[in-house]
Design a protein around this motif. Structure first.
Motif, PDB file in Angstrom:
ATOM      1  N   ARG A 436       0.835  -1.407  -0.060  1.00 35.63           N
ATOM      2  CA  ARG A 436      -0.014   0.019   0.074  1.00 35.63           C
ATOM      3  C   ARG A 436       0.971   1.312   0.068  1.00 35.63           C
ATOM      4  O   ARG A 436       0.584   2.088  -0.707  1.00 35.63           O
ATOM      5  N   ASN A 439       2.202   1.929  -3.665  1.00 35.42           N
ATOM      6  CA  ASN A 439       1.093   2.553  -4.380  1.00 35.42           C
ATOM      7  C   ASN A 439       0.964   4.077  -3.924  1.00 35.42           C
ATOM      8  O   ASN A 439       1.083   4.927  -4.751  1.00 35.42           O
ATOM      9  N   GLU A 440       1.076   4.515  -2.648  1.00 34.15           N
ATOM     10  CA  GLU A 440       1.043   5.749  -2.129  1.00 34.15           C
ATOM     11  C   GLU A 440       2.336   6.719  -2.672  1.00 34.15           C
ATOM     12  O   GLU A 440       1.879   7.950  -3.275  1.00 34.15           O
ATOM     13  N   MET A 443       1.903   7.201  -6.301  1.00 32.93           N
ATOM     14  CA  MET A 443       0.952   8.304  -6.828  1.00 32.93           C
ATOM     15  C   MET A 443       1.333   9.499  -6.211  1.00 32.93           C
ATOM     16  O   MET A 443       0.858  10.561  -7.058  1.00 32.93           O
TER      17      MET A 443
ATOM     18  N   MET B   1      -3.621   6.400   3.784  1.00 33.88           N
ATOM     19  CA  MET B   1      -2.467   6.741   2.821  1.00 33.88           C
ATOM     20  C   MET B   1      -2.291   8.376   3.144  1.00 33.88           C
ATOM     21  O   MET B   1      -3.255   9.128   3.295  1.00 33.88           O
ATOM     22  N   ALA B   2      -0.879   8.845   2.863  1.00 33.48           N
ATOM     23  CA  ALA B   2      -0.837  10.320   2.937  1.00 33.48           C
ATOM     24  C   ALA B   2      -0.255  10.785   1.587  1.00 33.48           C
ATOM     25  O   ALA B   2       0.336   9.969   0.808  1.00 33.48           O
ATOM     26  N   PHE B   3      -0.946  11.911   1.197  1.00 31.37           N
ATOM     27  CA  PHE B   3      -0.632  12.507  -0.014  1.00 31.37           C
ATOM     28  C   PHE B   3       0.022  13.592   0.145  1.00 31.37           C
ATOM     29  O   PHE B   3      -0.426  14.599   1.013  1.00 31.37           O
ATOM     30  N   GLU B  26      -7.120  13.560  -9.988  1.00 32.21           N
ATOM     31  CA  GLU B  26      -6.014  12.959  -9.039  1.00 32.21           C
ATOM     32  C   GLU B  26      -7.040  12.519  -7.845  1.00 32.21           C
ATOM     33  O   GLU B  26      -6.441  11.331  -7.264  1.00 32.21           O
ATOM     34  N   TYR B  30      -6.686   9.011  -5.616  1.00 29.46           N
ATOM     35  CA  TYR B  30      -6.476   8.849  -4.386  1.00 29.46           C
ATOM     36  C   TYR B  30      -7.519   8.220  -3.587  1.00 29.46           C
ATOM     37  O   TYR B  30      -7.615   8.055  -2.340  1.00 29.46           O
TER      38      TYR B  30
END
Lengths: 498, 498
Positions: A436, A439-440, A443, B1-3, B26, B30
């Motif tokens: 995971r 993927n993060e 992205m 998840m962190a973006f 996007e 996400y």
């Protein structure tokens, strides 16, 4: 109830359809809705059944608008009085009601629902009723078969008139890009494998995104048939082909709650395979904590259902369940995965062996399933097709047939603009890999929109590593996004060293 | 998840709301949807939780759009990098998921769903999920209470600060126009009875349609409060007042399948009563083959639930169940029913006694329930209020307060333009009356759109009639529709003579 209405003959044709126009406001009071069937009778002899449509202005209260085909054929004079009786709700509406009450339904009934969803005669609200009805009571196996069949029947089909094989991976595993390799191997043996794939939904890349690095993937059905004629295969985007079109509309209404049952997933996949005309199918189910299927027990149940439902369609299905500890291949991201694919087929010295192994295994099973070779012989043949260059020749041929450049070398696929390496902070062994988090990071680097973004791993599960050793490299076209990727990479433990 | 995202400071204010803008494409990858809660952190100290909104153009991939209140308050520089973590789906979405799996939910959870439906934050698809969730598992009584409470709380309220009584008839009975009479009697005793009513949905007339023959019925809440101040009552249309607004949206998505459970009906009615601030409520349930409730058993069950749920709101509810063999009153259609109402209150010699009797009975029960008089005394008092003219004075006062003409005589209400009489074809006794056929004839004549259309009956259930005797008269403003009505009347046996 019978309502009497004055005929208004309209100078409009509907192209042969039996439709009548009622005044919007009045139809509401009469409890008549668009799509309802109404019997109109002028006398004992003149009678038609027509579908209701509404108009706010073209007809006044007390009137019914008749299109040209109706009044000409039945010789109705403008101003004649007609009796209108609500005959029935559309079968699809009655079927939805039945399902809401948990009752079993026939193929004809399911077909009416799927057909009306596909044609847009049932809107989003009604489609939601359908999508949820399995929560009231799970569909029986027979009903699931009906759904998949109806979905395939109500859309476009390939109709290739040859025996066709296919593979499908149930998603969630990073970099699991075996498809182009399997297609190349199988087609190089002269077996038909027309493959439609999806783009990324919530992942760094889908097979269609990866192939798009090498050639166009978006075609019309006739164009795809040409490509298959030339190459016995294709590697195209499955969207926009109007295959099992109801499915897309159902998926859309499922999105807000993100409640997809395994049954629904199986039916979606099978419907597309039936429309493609698949005779032999291998289903690849990776099982792991970060995959779509996280329990072995579920994987087995899903597998059984695939085999059972496939049988009803005369489709031979074999299921391959694998434990997934790490990404397959070294690259994650469209171009990085495309490079891995070419490295395998071109037998590059840095090719990812796990990817080659998995592709060879699945291709072998497909060849055996199809009866191309005896059981136990498939893997060897698949291996041979890579070694002797025939598989690469085949993919090369497909790329060209789809409008790509001839003889692309694996090493010219990637365009690195920005790169950054991450190193081990201590010595030890790779104890676990966080899919995971991979993927993060990808992205954050811009995948899948930026085709040249993603990561390339240098170590595998179980490997011993030394402090300072390279673990993975990050790529992106954009300096800004490199910063974002580095932040994400530092925030997560991707390779857990112990 | 962190973006990780680059901040783009927008010169736009949101009026204090904490909203961020993500790139539409996007955000999809996400897995972030509009309404999701996201935590943004710039450092350990600077942190906010914001709601996601999407834009196709205002922000590019890799960017997050910040509105003025956010970047000013937190002193964020344009171009700064922020970490975005998906905190949670909106509570309403999580609650819908729970309900789809048949789990019990709290008031806070139900409130989030009803609130988000009312505010349009949940769209039609999500509202459909809500509307159907009771088919997965029926709501508990406590949950039904939560729903009614949340519906009332999320809309406008009357807030009259006085004790208020109300009556409600569960629909389906032709001409059951007791409401204006009950309101006139009760208010003439000095008891507050602010009445909101609906228009016809699939019937020849609703109470609002009938009242509209006498005076306007469409007002704003402040205007209605003025009318109540003057008269202790009102007889207005309940639509457009934004009371229990979620209910209207739920009804809309229920329409395609027309699957309304009794539970849903009870909750809808109670929610509006709670918003009106009703303390004492009489529920009139006519039971008959052509009524909404056709079995005595159901009527009793519905009645019990009304009492039980009402109690939770501190509302005293009394249920009156009556067998319904025929329409109440002589007129069916807006103006014909308005004439009946005035005939009763003005004690005209042709007034319909059954209508008077039923209205007196219900008004009496309401007066007793409120404690205005001792048990057993209400009916007598209600009768007296009609006889001494005080009830008529009260309705007259309400009509004037709502902008209608003063002192309308019952005989000037109807404007006959077209009429047609139907006579008995044989002698005998009226053995049964077909309510549904009566509605059908009225609607063929143009009701409810044409206020002066409908029928007036001359005989009652059980009456002996002679061949050729007048059974009923049809009225309409329009010659064409008279033809339609005659056809419908000839097609149906409305009064079954045996």
């Amino acid at each position: 109830m019978a309502f009497y209405l004055k005929c208004k003959n309209l100078d409009i044709s509907t192209g042969g359809k039996s439709i009548i126009l009622l005044n919007e406001k009045e139809a509401g009071y009469y409890g008549m809705n668009p799509g309802d069937k109404v019997t109109l009778s002028w006398s004992k002899k003149k009678k038609i059944v027509a579908t209701v449509d509404l108009s706010a202005k073209a007809v006044k209260p007390g009137e019914v608008g008749l299109f040209e085909e109706v009044w000409r054929k039945k010789e109705i004079e403008d101003g004649a009085i007609v009796e209108a009786v609500l005959e029935s709700r559309p079968l699809s509406i009655e079927t939805l009601k039945k399902k809401m009450l948990g009752k079993p339904v026939s193929y004809e009934e399911i077909y009416s629902v799927i057909h009306d969803i596909a044609e847009g005669r049932l809107g989003e609200v009604e489609t939601t009723y359908y999508a949820m009805s399995s929560f009231v009571k799970p569909y029986s196996d027979q009903e699931l078969y009906y759904v998949a069949k109806a979905m395939a029947e109500t859309g476009e089909k390939f109709n290739l008139k040859v025996k066709v094989v296919d593979k499908h991976s149930v998603g969630g595993l990073a970099g699991n890009r075996i498809t182009p390799i399997v297609v190349a191997i199988v087609a190089s043996c002269g077996v038909y494998i027309p493959k439609t794939s999806s783009r990324a939904i919530t992942s760094p890349a889908g097979t269609a995104d990866v192939m798009e690095v090498l050639c166009p993937v978006q075609f019309s059905l006739p164009q795809i048939r040409e490509i298959i004629k030339k190459t016995k295969a294709c590697l195209v985007w499955g969207g926009g082909l109007h295959m099992a079109p109801a499915d897309d509309k159902i998926i859309k209404v499922c999105r807000p709650l993100a409640l997809e049952s395994f049954d629904k997933m199986i039916v979606s996949i099978l419907a597309k395979k039936v429309a493609t005309g698949v005779d032999y199918l291998v289903i690849d189910i990776p099982v792991g904590s970060t995959c779509k299927v996280s329990h072995m027990k579920d994987a087995k149940k899903i597998g059984k259902k695939f085999v059972m439902l496939g049988k009803k369609f005369g489709m031979k299905v074999q299921v391959v369940i694998t434990r997934a500890n790490e990404p397959v291949g070294r690259g994650i991201g469209p171009a990085l995965e495309a490079r891995d694919v070419l490295r395998v087929l071109q037998q590059h010295k840095y090719r990812p062996l796990d990817l080659e192994l998995k592709a060879v295994k699945l291709a072998g099973i497909l060849l055996e399933l199809k009866g191309y070779c005896r059981k136990g012989k498939g893997r060897k043949i698949a291996e041979e097709q890579i070694k002797n260059g025939k598989a690469w020749n085949k993919l090369n041929q497909i790329i060209v047939a789809q409008g790509g450049k001839k003889d692309i070398n694996s090493e010219e696929v990637m365009q690195e603009i920005q790169r950054y390496e991450i190193h081990a902070k201590k010595s030890g062994a790779i104890y676990s890999i966080n899919n995971r988090a991979i993927n993060e990071v990808c992205m954050n680097l811009g995948a899948p929109l930026d085709k040249y973004s993603g990561i390339h791993t240098h170590v595998n599960f179980g490997d011993k590593v030394k402090k300072g050793q390279k673990l993975f490299t990050m790529y992106t076209s954009n300096e800004e996004r490199l910063k974002l990727g580095i932040l994400a990479a530092n925030q997560n433990i991707i390779f857990h060293i112990k």
